[in-house]
Write a protein that holds these residues in place. Structure first.
Motif, PDB file in Angstrom:
ATOM      1  N   CYS B  17       1.099  -0.823  -0.009  1.00 45.83           N
ATOM      2  CA  CYS B  17      -0.155  -0.129   0.429  1.00 45.83           C
ATOM      3  C   CYS B  17       0.978   0.901   0.546  1.00 45.83           C
ATOM      4  CB  CYS B  17      -1.389   0.177   0.993  1.00 45.83           C
ATOM      5  SG  CYS B  17      -0.202   0.834   2.486  1.00 45.83           S
ATOM      6  N   TRP B  19       1.067   3.714   1.520  1.00 49.42           N
ATOM      7  CA  TRP B  19       0.801   4.898   2.723  1.00 49.42           C
ATOM      8  C   TRP B  19       2.037   4.486   4.244  1.00 49.42           C
ATOM      9  CZ3 TRP B  19      -0.595   9.451   1.274  1.00 49.42           C
ATOM     10  CH2 TRP B  19      -1.051   9.660   0.698  1.00 49.42           C
ATOM     11  N   CYS B  20       1.831   2.803   4.122  1.00 46.93           N
ATOM     12  CA  CYS B  20       2.879   2.386   5.277  1.00 46.93           C
ATOM     13  C   CYS B  20       3.897   1.795   4.580  1.00 46.93           C
ATOM     14  CB  CYS B  20       1.577   1.937   5.513  1.00 46.93           C
ATOM     15  SG  CYS B  20       1.102   3.280   7.392  1.00 46.93           S
ATOM     16  N   MET B  45      -2.852   1.855  -4.128  1.00 46.84           N
ATOM     17  CA  MET B  45      -3.011   2.861  -2.749  1.00 46.84           C
ATOM     18  C   MET B  45      -3.185   2.590  -1.849  1.00 46.84           C
ATOM     19  SD  MET B  45      -2.710   5.977  -4.616  1.00 46.84           S
ATOM     20  CE  MET B  45      -2.895   7.201  -3.905  1.00 46.84           C
ATOM     21  N   CYS B  46      -3.887   1.180  -1.474  1.00 47.16           N
ATOM     22  CA  CYS B  46      -4.323   0.903  -0.215  1.00 47.16           C
ATOM     23  C   CYS B  46      -4.620  -0.672   0.114  1.00 47.16           C
ATOM     24  CB  CYS B  46      -5.685   1.240   0.560  1.00 47.16           C
ATOM     25  SG  CYS B  46      -6.248   0.484   1.734  1.00 47.16           S
ATOM     26  N   SER B  47      -3.917  -1.602   0.496  1.00 44.78           N
ATOM     27  CA  SER B  47      -4.324  -2.932   0.890  1.00 44.78           C
ATOM     28  C   SER B  47      -5.322  -3.165   0.267  1.00 44.78           C
ATOM     29  CB  SER B  47      -3.881  -3.487   2.123  1.00 44.78           C
ATOM     30  OG  SER B  47      -4.534  -2.898   3.128  1.00 44.78           O
ATOM     31  N   ALA B  70       0.672  -4.153   4.436  1.00 46.61           N
ATOM     32  CA  ALA B  70      -0.132  -2.841   4.567  1.00 46.61           C
ATOM     33  C   ALA B  70      -0.110  -2.770   5.806  1.00 46.61           C
ATOM     34  CB  ALA B  70      -1.751  -3.460   5.385  1.00 46.61           C
ATOM     35  N   CYS B  71      -0.635  -1.262   6.435  1.00 46.79           N
ATOM     36  CA  CYS B  71       0.003  -0.613   7.317  1.00 46.79           C
ATOM     37  C   CYS B  71      -0.631  -1.514   8.328  1.00 46.79           C
ATOM     38  CB  CYS B  71      -1.320   0.671   7.430  1.00 46.79           C
ATOM     39  SG  CYS B  71      -1.273   1.428   6.019  1.00 46.79           S
ATOM     40  N   CYS B  76      -5.102   2.450   8.700  1.00 41.06           N
ATOM     41  CA  CYS B  76      -5.074   2.501   7.170  1.00 41.06           C
ATOM     42  C   CYS B  76      -5.562   3.928   7.206  1.00 41.06           C
ATOM     43  CB  CYS B  76      -6.074   1.339   7.129  1.00 41.06           C
ATOM     44  SG  CYS B  76      -6.521   1.857   5.732  1.00 41.06           S
ATOM     45  N   HIS B  77      -4.739   4.529   6.086  1.00 37.25           N
ATOM     46  CA  HIS B  77      -4.678   5.738   5.485  1.00 37.25           C
ATOM     47  C   HIS B  77      -6.360   5.850   5.660  1.00 37.25           C
ATOM     48  CE1 HIS B  77      -3.356   9.392   3.532  1.00 37.25           C
ATOM     49  NE2 HIS B  77      -4.213   9.451   2.727  1.00 37.25           N
ATOM     50  N   TYR B  78      -6.834   4.904   4.318  1.00 36.54           N
ATOM     51  CA  TYR B  78      -7.898   5.182   4.132  1.00 36.54           C
ATOM     52  C   TYR B  78      -8.932   4.472   4.945  1.00 36.54           C
ATOM     53  CZ  TYR B  78      -5.739   6.015   0.072  1.00 36.54           C
ATOM     54  OH  TYR B  78      -5.219   6.079  -1.369  1.00 36.54           O
ATOM     55  N   ASN B  82      -7.421  -2.038   5.123  1.00 33.94           N
ATOM     56  CA  ASN B  82      -6.672  -3.355   5.322  1.00 33.94           C
ATOM     57  C   ASN B  82      -7.550  -4.203   6.348  1.00 33.94           C
ATOM     58  OD1 ASN B  82      -7.038  -1.508   8.148  1.00 33.94           O
ATOM     59  ND2 ASN B  82      -4.822  -1.540   8.838  1.00 33.94           N
TER      60      ASN B  82
HETATM   61  S1  FES Z   1      -4.147   2.663   2.916  1.00 34.88           S
HETATM   62 FE1  FES Z   1      -2.070   1.055   3.915  1.00 34.88          FE
HETATM   63  S2  FES Z   1      -3.575  -0.866   4.092  1.00 34.88           S
HETATM   64 FE2  FES Z   1      -4.886   0.962   3.810  1.00 34.88          FE
END
Ligand code: FES
Ligand code: FAD
Ligand code: SF4
Ligand code: SF4
Lengths: 650, 145
Positions: B17, B19-20, B45-47, B70-71, B76-78, B82
């Motif tokens: 993902c 962000w993390c 962008m995200c898991s 994942a975060c 999770c940024h969203y 995750n």
């Molecule tokens: S942004 Fe990292 S798991 Fe959703």
């Protein structure tokens, strides 16, 4: 299609590990025409210039930048693409510095890996769609729900900037809790006096014309999203005109009926027409329809007859429905106290003279039920007072968290009791003492230095019990068999969300944390934003806090709004969002369920789900969840990602 | 035989993902902590964006392993992508088993933006584990044989 591959050497950072010549010779032979160039430092002014020039001169249609992490320079190179006249989304960046050159020991392997990544980027970028940022018109006006310190601070700042603010307050009075408190920790300032400048400015300050204050009102519906909300408010009749009324109070005395006054915690009575308490603002009484004789059909008009101003009292005032368009919403509805009857042994509600902190604040207040005299139910001045801290706080059986303010107001009470009842004994029953901050220890020290104050620690509130014997309250602790006598007991209940918090959350679609407080976007970074874009949180509706933090959050909310929503400026919507292909949607609504931002809604007329681009943050969760593949994740489409997967594996 | 095993270089696709985990991988980069080059990263962008078909595609196209990072839960940024990803991963694991793909070949883990070292450990372990399992097709044949 002509694809330009630009390989940044990054000094020796990349070129020491990765052999650009080998990468070049290893480029795939596909349908696209490939051009490979190396640049020394692509992010430098010279580097950006040569990138731009090469794109323009060679008619490059798609760009692969092999350089550092896109987290560093993706935006930089996207801007170069725009300058070179091609859509910035027609680029794919390959992270060969952070994720290859710096972490791979073997040069040959590093070169191979860079080759695979570049190949994948070529496969992917061939499929990229040009994407455009969208812009929508916004309404810069703001709705503030709750007229406590938090809401008023936000409202005033917004109004000062020349914006329109609508304040919706549930009660007939503004100022929230602290206007009902005589003095405030940490500096023993008078509550109403401290807030007076803010209240005065709200009602008749320089920017008051920007503020529409709706008291005895409630938000009943909200539709739309950030930038464009439509809000419906129901306002109950006050039966007085706050603009005409001069606040003389002549109407009160003649009124023949009264009932318990909730604004004094039911410790005194209030006429059917009256102020909530002396000095309450706006300075106009209101009629309690539940007891007013006129409202019950009797032929009474004693108040109106006594009123010196024509039409200041309006018997036929009626409920109004008010609809407003706003761009942002601030939730500032404050909090409540934990229901002390849930710890029945403390005697609250059964034994007289067992009060909550808020009740005691009213007892202390010069405009309260006893005009500031501390009296027992027998009318006597107490010789001893017990203050029980942590009632329901720091307790897994009740509220796990520390309410943060109770110790401080307990020591404020200590100070006030000392002043009003010299020589009275004050017993603090506490579980933990929490007095953070640079000013707040003074009152604690003061209490500790008072020879009449004692500190008694208990472990578990369940072992404490309050009983009554000949007018005396006896506080026993079954854990150690100790007991203490007092004439009055003050409980410091946990700060808890208000009962309406849930209902309002549903209307706003804003979420709550496990305790029922409005949930912040991020506990450290963004405690003033809710998880719904354009809905901000200020004050104790988000978490227990004192007035200082409350005011700061009020300002933070104003800051977000003033910087994010600017009159005349359009709201930019980033194109990396999800899009539903309507004719493929089967209507299962899985997407509606999974979206964390409530950005997808099912449109029954269209028979398909629809993504709100303003709310969509582009996570792609719905894209992956849709069982029929009806949702396209812009810039991360299935085809683009699959091409990248094949690219690294081929 | 042993000779062949050590010379086997597993191909692994890593879905990170943005962000993390991707930031965690960058952190390992800035710290210049080396790790085996066998995991090719595909950023999402995200898991929560990781569609099971991506994983299937990777195995189909010759990957010996797949790792989804994942975060951490709650980060999770969203908000909750995750959680969805973790749910989906459990489903996917069962599916992969049915296809005869060993459990160790597809992994789900959490790496935060600060966890450069954890990223290195997770990747190193994954590569070692898949290396021990051998190439995907071979093990599949072994199963069916
Ligand atoms: S942004 Fe990292 S798991 Fe959703
Ligand atoms: C006993 C006690 C003593 C305290 N003493 C101090 C002190 O000395 N110093 C200090 O710094 N802090 C003190 N505090 C804390 C302080 O009261 C809070 O920090 C402050 O009140 C928070 O302000 P607020 O605007 O968030 O909420 P509030 O002050 O609670 O105001 C919320 C407003 O929203 C309105 N409202 C509620 N629901 C709705 C709705 N659905 N729609 C519209 N309006 C709604 C309410 O009527 C109210 O006007 C004390 C707290 C307690 C309980
Ligand atoms: S998940 Fe897909 S099919 Fe189901 S409602 Fe959403 S868009 Fe339509
Ligand atoms: S991409 Fe994410 S934020 Fe956008 S609609 Fe889908 S689930 Fe919601």
């Amino acid at each position: 299609m002509k694809i330009g591959i630009y390989f940044c050497k990054c000094g020796t950072n990349i070129s020491d590990k990765i052999d650009s010549e080998k990468v070049k010779t290893g480029l795939p032979s596909g349908p696209s025409e490939l051009s490979f160039k190396t640049i020394d430092f692509m992010c430098s002014e010279d580097g950006k210039e040569s990138l731009e020039k090469d794109i323009k001169e060679n008619g490059i249609e798609r760009v692969v930048v092999s350089a550092c992490s896109p987290r560093d320079h993706e935006n930089t190179f996207m801007r170069v693409l725009s300058k070179a006249g091609i859509n910035p989304y027609l680029m794919q960046m390959v992270n060969v510095r952070e994720q290859v050159a710096w972490v791979t020991e073997d040069n040959e392997k590093a070169t191979e890996k860079a080759g695979r990544y570049i190949n994948a980027a070529i496969c992917r970028v061939e499929l990229h769609d040009p994407l455009e940022k969208k812009e929508i018109d916004i309404c810069p006006d703001v709705l503030v729900i709750g007229a406590g310190p938090a809401g008023l601070k936000t409202a005033l700042s917004i109004a000062e900037s020349g914006r329109k603010v609508v304040i919706v307050e549930k009660t007939p009075v503004i100022g929230g809790m602290p206007v009902r408190f005589e003095e405030l920790f940490p500096n023993m300032e008078c509550g109403p006096c401290m807030l007076e400048p803010v209240l005065g400015d709200i009602l008749h300050g320089e920017h008051a014309e920007n503020i529409e204050l709706l008291t005895i009102a409630e938000v009943v519906d909200v539709v739309g999203s950030y930038g464009n909300f439509t809000v419906t408010v129901k306002q109950k009749p006050r039966y007085s005109d706050i603009h005409k009324c001069i606040g003389c109070g002549e109407c009160i005395e003649p009124c023949p009926v009264s009932a318990k006054n909730i604004y004094n915690c039911n410790l005194s009575e209030r006429k059917a027409i009256s102020f909530p308490f002396a000095g309450a603002l706006p300075n106009a009484p209101f009629i309690d329809e539940a007891i007013c004789l006129k409202k019950k059909g009797y032929d009474c008009s004693l108040c109106k007859d006594a009123c010196p101003v024509e039409d200041a009292i309006i018997f036929d005032d009626a409920e109004r429905t008010i609809v407003r368009n706003v761009g942002a919403i601030v939730v500032a509805i404050g909090s409540d106290s934990y229901d002390c009857t849930k710890i029945p042994d403390l005697g609250y509600g059964k034994i007289p003279d067992v009060h909550t902190g808020v009740e005691f604040e009213r007892i202390l207040a010069s405009n309260g039920p006893t005009y500031g005299e501390i009296q027992t139910s027998q009318g006597a001045a107490p010789k001893s007072v017990a203050i029980i801290h942590c009632v329901g706080s720091l307790d897994k059986e009740h509220k796990e968290y520390c309410s943060g303010i109770c110790c401080q107001y307990a020591f404020k009470f200590n100070h006030l009791i000392e002043n009003k009842l010299p020589g009275a004994k004050i017993h603090h029953f506490y579980k933990e003492l929490v007095i953070p901050g640079k000013e707040d220890f003074h009152l604690y020290n003061h209490a500790k230095e008072n020879p009449n104050s004692t500190f008694i620690r208990y472990n578990n509130i369940e072992t404490l019990a309050v009983s009554e014997k000949e007018g005396k309250k006896i506080i026993t602790n079954s854990a150690d068999g100790s007991s203490v006598e007092a004439d009055m007991v003050i409980l410091c209940p946990a700060v808890v969300p208000t009962v309406e918090s849930g209902k309002l959350g549903t209307i706003l679609e804003a979420t709550h944390d496990k305790f029922g407080f409005f949930e912040e976007l991020h506990g450290r970074m963004d405690s003033t934003q809710s998880k719904i874009k354009g809905v901000y949180l200020a004050g104790t509706c988000q978490s227990p806090m004192d007035i200082q933090k409350t005011m700061n959050q009020g300002m933070a909310a104003a800051g977000y709004i003033l910087s994010g929503l600017v009159a005349g400026r359009k709201l930019e919507i980033k194109p990396i969002t999800a899009v539903v292909e309507e004719d493929r949607c089967s209507g299962c609504r899985v997407c509606v369920l999974v979206c964390p931002y409530k950005a997808v809604a099912y449109d029954t007329e269209k028979g398909s789900s629809v993504v709100n681009e303003v709310l969509c943050q582009g996570c792609g969760t719905c894209v992956a969840a849709c069982p029929v593949g009806a949702i396209k994740g812009n810039h991360f489409t299935n085809n683009e990602i699959l091409a990248e997967i094949e690219g690294v594996l081929s | 035989m042993t000779e062949q095993k050590t010379s086997f270089e597993p191909k692994i696709v890593g879905f990170l993902c943005n962000w993390c985990s991707y930031a965690g991988a960058d952190k390992a980069g800035t710290a210049q902590s080396p790790y085996p080059p066998n995991v090719d990263v595909v950023k999402v962008m995200c898991s929560g964006r990781v569609d099971p078909q991506f994983v299937m595609k990777a195995f189909e196209k010759g990957a010996d392993g797949v790792i989804i990072l994942a975060c951490h839960p709650g980060d999770c940024h969203y908000k909750e992508g995750n959680y969805r990803a973790a749910q989906r991963f459990r489903m996917l694991s069962r599916l992969l088993k049915q296809f005869g793909i060993e459990e160790g070949r597809c992994r789900f883990d959490y790496v935060s933006a600060g966890e450069g070292e954890k990223f290195v450990t997770v990747i190193t372990d994954m590569v070692a584990a898949v290396r021990a399992l051998g190439p995907l097709n071979k093990s599949e044949q072994a199963k069916t044989a």
